[in-house]
Design an enzyme around this catalytic site. Structure first.
Site, mmCIF file in Angstrom:
data_model
loop_
_atom_site.group_PDB
_atom_site.id
_atom_site.type_symbol
_atom_site.label_atom_id
_atom_site.label_comp_id
_atom_site.label_asym_id
_atom_site.label_seq_id
_atom_site.Cartn_x
_atom_site.Cartn_y
_atom_site.Cartn_z
ATOM 1 N N PHE A 134 39.114 60.458 62.673
ATOM 2 C CA PHE A 134 39.627 60.063 63.856
ATOM 3 C C PHE A 134 41.159 59.849 63.728
ATOM 4 C CE2 PHE A 134 41.302 56.600 66.624
ATOM 5 C CZ PHE A 134 40.742 56.800 67.985
ATOM 6 N N ASP A 219 46.264 61.459 57.029
ATOM 7 C CA ASP A 219 46.290 60.346 57.949
ATOM 8 C C ASP A 219 45.758 58.908 57.431
ATOM 9 O OD1 ASP A 219 45.633 58.530 59.777
ATOM 10 O OD2 ASP A 219 44.781 59.975 61.331
ATOM 11 N N LYS A 248 49.165 50.911 62.199
ATOM 12 C CA LYS A 248 48.217 49.975 61.946
ATOM 13 C C LYS A 248 49.012 48.621 60.892
ATOM 14 C CE LYS A 248 43.598 51.559 62.613
ATOM 15 N NZ LYS A 248 43.387 51.179 64.035
#
Ligand SMILES: Cc1ncc(COP(=O)(O)O)c(C=O)c1O
Length: 399
Positions: A134, A219, A248
């Site tokens: 993702f 990532d 995040k």
């Protein structure tokens, strides 16, 4: 306003793209939140992985408050000491890379994809990514995300992405050609179900990249900034990436993303080639700097293995009690309880009892707790979770 009045307001004025939980949150602190009617929730998924220090950590609050009185926003035509200092923290804790700042994980991945294509040029434009990965919802990040549920309705995708199974170096090697600019991979897949690869996976991908002039992009939007007990997920291995993306947890709750690149690779992002108006706005930089400095000065990384072991042990305790818990796995504060049945009913039952958790890939209960969660809070959360699971056992949920 009551909860119902807020729901009605959303119904009239807010686009319904999120499958929202029926709760209106008004304040939160550490691993606890309160709704508009005063009900308290324990939060084992604070801020969807963004609030790694817990909600409203006092040092983050103070840093943002102080910064807001001096300079909220200035554009990137100017230098600020604060942006330079934040980049220095990432340089020091990481691999000596230079940073580009933006506002989200997807935006950091967009930057990484552009940089990889620009840097490797000479007809190399393909990016190999992993099934169940993702990378975000913007067009390049979505196209990099090898999950049909994320693509549905948005085709045609951006060309150039080649998907292979996660944790399979041979598949990545077979997909790599002289048109391949980069391999993009999460050190541990988050949304894909907290999938932890074999120890030699990243080192072997590194070798594959080195042998073929391909960039390795990690990532670390979900694994980064201390989540796994190291500053970055790759630090559990002997390798370093060429490019790493963050978001995040980085902002301590403030919206910031970063792409960090090896200096010789970073040089390909020349003046005018990429930008983000709000990128590293002083307000979010204050949050991010406070977040990283708090982890360092309070030695919070050291406590992660203890908290992790405690949560894993309690989750395994549940596994012994409930036959439909297939597997418990995790690293640091990224924990999965995989079920043989859909988990949505457990998430709802837990929420009703005052516990917030997440379910991903339909059957994986995902916990991304804060570093600051206390043993008592973990105990209480697992008592609630056990009772929510008990309910699911008596009334199996179907989708
Ligand atoms: C690994 C990973 N990359 C990228 C993203 C996208 O981040 P954002 O929602 O900030 O765009 C996410 C979000 O969950 C993620 O987990």
């Amino acid at each position: 306003m009551t909860s119902q009045e807020t729901f009605d307001l959303y119904e009239r004025c807010v686009i319904p793209n999120y499958p929202r939980l029926p709760v209106v949150i008004v304040r939160a602190r550490g691993s606890q939140m309160w709704d508009v009617e005063g009900k308290r929730y324990l939060d084992l998924f604070p801020g969807w992985g963004c609030s790694l220090l817990g909600h409203c950590h006092p040092r983050v609050v103070e840093a943002i408050r102080e910064q807001a009185t001096r300079l909220i926003h200035v554009d990137n035509m100017f230098y600020t000491e604060e942006q330079g200092r934040l980049a220095e923290l990432l340089y020091e804790h990481g691999f000596g890379g230079r940073s580009f700042f933006c506002n989200s994980g997807a935006e950091a991945n967009e930057a990484a994809i552009k940089l990889a294509r620009r840097h490797t040029a000479r007809g190399r434009y393909k990016i190999v990514t992993m099934e169940r990965g993702f990378h975000g919802r913007t067009y390049a990040a979505m196209s990099a995300t090898a999950q049909s549920k994320t693509h549905a309705g948005n085709e045609p995708l951006l060309p150039g992405f080649v998907y292979v199974p996660f944790n399979d170096v041979d598949a990545a090697a077979a997909a790599a050609t002289d048109e391949t600019a980069a391999i993009l991979v999460e050190p541990i897949q988050g949304e894909g179900g907290v999938n932890i690869p074999d120890d030699d996976y990243l080192p072997r991908l590194r070798e594959l990249c080195d042998e073929n002039g391909i960039l390795l992009i990690l990532d670390e939007v979900q694994t980064g900034c201390g989540r796994t007990g190291k500053w970055f997920g790759y630090q559990h291995t002997p390798i370093e990436p060429d490019i790493m993306t963050l978001a995040k947890a980085l902002g301590g709750g403030a919206p910031i993303g970063a792409m960090v690149a090896r200096p010789d690779v970073a040089a390909s992002l020349t003046p005018g080639s990429h930008a983000s108006t709000f990128g590293a706005n002083p307000l979010v930089v204050a949050g991010a700097t406070a977040m990283l400095e708090t982890i360092e000065s309070e030695n919070l990384l050291e406590a992660v293995p203890r908290t992790s072991a405690d949560i894993l042990e309690k989750a395994r305790g549940l596994q012994h009690r409930f036959g439909f818990i297939e597997e418990v796995r995790g690293r640091g504060l990224m924990i999965a309880i995989e079920l043989t049945l859909p988990g949505a009913g457990i998430v709802s039952a837990a929420l009703e009892r005052g516990l917030r958790i997440n379910c991903t890939q339909e059957t994986v209960l995902r916990l991304l707790p804060a570093m600051t969660i206390s043993t008592q809070e973990v105990d209480e959360a697992f008592d609630i979770l056990a009772s929510a699971i008990q309910e699911a056992e008596s009334e199996p949920v179907t989708t």
